[in-house]
Design an enzyme around this catalytic site. Structure first.
Site, mmCIF file in Angstrom:
data_model
loop_
_atom_site.group_PDB
_atom_site.id
_atom_site.type_symbol
_atom_site.label_atom_id
_atom_site.label_comp_id
_atom_site.label_asym_id
_atom_site.label_seq_id
_atom_site.Cartn_x
_atom_site.Cartn_y
_atom_site.Cartn_z
ATOM 1 N N ASN B 69 0.846 -1.185 0.000
ATOM 2 C CA ASN B 69 0.000 0.000 0.000
ATOM 3 C C ASN B 69 0.880 1.233 0.000
ATOM 4 O O ASN B 69 1.965 1.238 0.576
ATOM 5 C CB ASN B 69 -0.950 0.014 1.203
ATOM 6 C CG ASN B 69 -0.356 0.729 2.403
ATOM 7 O OD1 ASN B 69 -0.392 1.971 2.485
ATOM 8 N ND2 ASN B 69 0.231 -0.022 3.320
ATOM 9 N N GLY B 72 -0.384 6.762 2.010
ATOM 10 C CA GLY B 72 0.246 8.055 2.311
ATOM 11 C C GLY B 72 -0.496 8.870 3.348
ATOM 12 O O GLY B 72 -0.648 10.083 3.223
ATOM 13 N N CYS B 131 6.358 5.709 8.688
ATOM 14 C CA CYS B 131 5.546 5.568 7.484
ATOM 15 C C CYS B 131 6.446 5.646 6.256
ATOM 16 O O CYS B 131 7.122 6.649 6.042
ATOM 17 C CB CYS B 131 4.465 6.640 7.393
ATOM 18 S SG CYS B 131 3.486 6.425 5.886
ATOM 19 N N LYS B 166 6.231 3.570 17.188
ATOM 20 C CA LYS B 166 6.110 2.520 16.160
ATOM 21 C C LYS B 166 7.277 2.618 15.188
ATOM 22 O O LYS B 166 7.465 3.643 14.521
ATOM 23 C CB LYS B 166 4.775 2.673 15.423
ATOM 24 C CG LYS B 166 4.538 1.589 14.366
ATOM 25 C CD LYS B 166 3.107 1.652 13.834
ATOM 26 C CE LYS B 166 2.877 0.671 12.711
ATOM 27 N NZ LYS B 166 1.492 0.697 12.222
ATOM 28 N N ASN B 193 6.467 -1.626 11.221
ATOM 29 C CA ASN B 193 5.683 -0.999 10.161
ATOM 30 C C ASN B 193 5.986 -1.796 8.883
ATOM 31 O O ASN B 193 6.695 -2.792 8.915
ATOM 32 C CB ASN B 193 6.078 0.483 10.019
ATOM 33 C CG ASN B 193 4.963 1.303 9.382
ATOM 34 O OD1 ASN B 193 4.320 0.872 8.417
ATOM 35 N ND2 ASN B 193 4.725 2.497 9.894
ATOM 36 N N GLY B 218 1.457 -8.214 5.160
ATOM 37 C CA GLY B 218 0.790 -9.496 4.934
ATOM 38 C C GLY B 218 1.630 -10.648 5.462
ATOM 39 O O GLY B 218 2.753 -10.454 5.929
ATOM 40 N N GLY B 244 3.080 -7.554 12.074
ATOM 41 C CA GLY B 244 3.672 -7.846 10.778
ATOM 42 C C GLY B 244 3.237 -9.233 10.330
ATOM 43 O O GLY B 244 3.789 -10.229 10.781
#
Lengths: 241, 303
Positions: B69, B72, B131, B166, B193, B218, B244
């Site tokens: 993904n 954003g 991120c 995170k 992440n 995934g 994760g």
């Protein structure tokens, strides 16, 4: 939205790379313009497919093989079970005031308009349909639309069937509202050409299909909207083009 | 009757299962499907100071046993999150929620966390310094120990709520970053992440994702995540939340054996909207099968 385990009762080729799958089981409610999200063995993400027809028991999907997911779908045999999220998204507005709706579909944008045509005819509307394809061997559902009582115009890009050109070259006069589904350039061209009110169905790569991941967002006149949740059907005024 | 209750930074969780930020919205899409109060808690959609649309589409791609993904950080901004989303969330979720925050400067993080500190329903602040999908911020704070520590200190200065940092796996030494956050006052560490990844459309010879790259998540990333949770939880004394690729109760148990005190569930929610509930409900039986009476007994068992 409903998660259902549905049984494939038919999976047949309709035209070049285009297949029809029929599924039976408790699919909940599915309205014209809504879609389902199909989980396929071996793939992580589900595949969103528009609802072509639903009679309360049988769900009809028409899809084109464009990648691994849809190719895998085409290889499934009747009798197989599929995990399907049903009744997703916001469909076409069936109650909008109009007497002569015009339905315009391009390629695999045609299927959701079949269910819509059926419901509009049921509501006493005089439905016209313009169905656009690249070539004659890609044409499907012309007869099915005629059987509903729709005035059907075909267009093919190479002129091998119907009007030569795009759907924008084959638009009838006298309609008072339009409903469209097809590739983005077609939708943009329609909005440029038509002055009547209308709704369009958008397509976007989706993560979840039910509003959680924000993967399929589109900027609209009223801020960011999710194609899978507030859409896929939007009023023409909402779209920024 | 097995015990699934854990303590996360002084707040009791009925079970360690926590849907991860960005896969659960503000909860109410899922509340239409099941009573989300069965969850330990959930981490809401990453919130920034200003509203963001995020990246251009397409921003989702299929991968073997996972997905990419590049959303954003699309979110309505902290003011609307507080005025619109939290009241809606409160109607469907009655436990303390984890607030996920991101920023583009140290001041952004402090501003957003300062406002969330006043919100009664917020139990923990999960500060995303990882991120991979935003430029000039996000992950850049999480790839360097000093920057991660600076964000931690700035957030700690504006809140009394537990601060969980995170972390990004896209670094050479995640342990040094975790230690820097702990030294700066972090009350917990969550990881991992997404892993930076990409796919190419073979027909076009172009990246599938409009932004070229995105975060890979995934089941495929589970072993990488597990390894990092193991390393970090051995090195720090604050609670660690593992995530994760978690998609079943056995994965939750494995993460906890690696050292996690609680476990977040991400991408699984997107393909199975009932994943959170399914994992919560199957956890006791999975524990019984392994002879685990109290889930706290297995935290870090593999160390």
């Amino acid at each position: 939205m409903k998660e259902a385990s549905l049984t494939i009762t038919e999976n047949s080729r309709l035209a070049a790379s285009v297949y029809r799958m029929r599924l039976a089981g408790g699919a909940g409610d599915n309205l014209p313009g809504q879609f389902v999200n199909v989980r396929l063995p071996g793939l992580f993400l589900r595949r969103p497919i528009s609802v072509c027809d639903f009679d309360g028991e049988t769900l009809t999907l028409i899809y084109k093989t464009v990648g691994r997911g849809t190719e895998l779908m085409a290889g499934l045999e009747p009798g197989a079970e599929l995990d399907v999220l049903c009744g997703l998204g916001h469909g076409y507005d069936l109650d909008a005031p109009c007497a002569k709706p015009l339905l315009i579909g391009g390629g695999v944008g045609v299927p959701p308009l079949y269910y819509l045509a059926k419901e509009l005819v049921k509501n006493g509307k005089a439905v016209s349909a313009v169905l656009g394809f690249n070539t004659a061997d890609e044409v499907f559902y012309e007869e099915e639309f005629r059987s509903l009582g729709c005035a059907v115009t075909l267009a093919t890009a190479d002129g091998s069937r119907g009007v030569r050109g795009f759907v924008t070259d084959a638009l009838p006069n006298g309609c008072d509202r339009f409903y469209a589904c097809g590739p983005l350039p077609m939708l943009k061209a329609l909005c440029g050409k038509l002055t009547i009110p209308g709704q369009l169905s958008l397509e976007e790569r989706m993560g979840c299909g039910f509003g959680a991941c924000m993967g399929c967002s589109v900027e609209t006149a009223h801020g960011a909207k999710r194609v899978c949740r507030e859409g896929p059907v939007f009023d023409r005024e909402e779209l920024l083009w | 009757m097995v015990n699934t209750k854990v303590d996360l930074c002084g707040i009791a969780l009925d079970n360690p299962v926590i849907p991860a930020s960005g896969t659960f919205g503000f909860g109410y899409e899922f509340a239409e499907l099941y009573d989300i109060n069965c969850l330990g808690t959930f981490s809401f959609k990453g919130t920034t100071r200003e509203a963001r649309f995020g990246n251009p589409t397409p921003r989702i791609a299929e991968c073997t046993a996972g997905m990419i993904n590049a959303v954003g950080l699309q979110n309505p901004g902290i003011e609307r999150v507080i005025s619109e989303e939290l009241p809606k969330l409160k109607k469907v979720f009655h436990k303390p929620v984890m607030a996920n925050v991101s920023g583009f400067s140290v001041e952004d993080y402090a501003y957003t966390c300062g406002l969330l500190d006043r919100e009664e329903q917020v139990g923990w602040l999960e500060v995303n310094v990882s991120c991979p999908n935003v430029h000039g911020g996000g992950m850049s704070f999480g790839t360097e120990p000093r920057a991660a520590a600076e964000v931690t200190r700035a957030v700690k200065a504006v809140t009394h709520k537990p601060v969980i940092i995170k972390l990004s796996p896209n670094v050479t030494d995640i342990v040094s970053i975790a230690r820097a956050c702990e030294d700066a006052g972090a009350d917990g560490i969550s990881l991992i992440n997404t892993l930076l990844g990409m796919r190419i459309d073979l027909k076009r010879g172009r990246p599938v994702i409009a932004n070229t790259m995105g975060g890979f998540s995934g089941p495929a990333i589970f072993p990488v995540a597990l390894r990092m949770v193991y390393q970090v939880s051995k090195a720090v004394s604050v609670p660690v939340i593992g995530m994760g690729g978690v998609s079943c109760a056995e994965d939750v148990i494995e993460m906890m054996m690696a050292g996690a005190r609680a476990v977040e569930v991400g991408a699984a929610n997107l393909v199975d909207p009932f994943a959170g509930k399914r994992i919560v409900e199957s956890l006791p039986a999975a524990m019984e099968k392994l002879g685990i009476e109290n889930i706290n007994d297995i935290i870090g068992k593999a160390h």
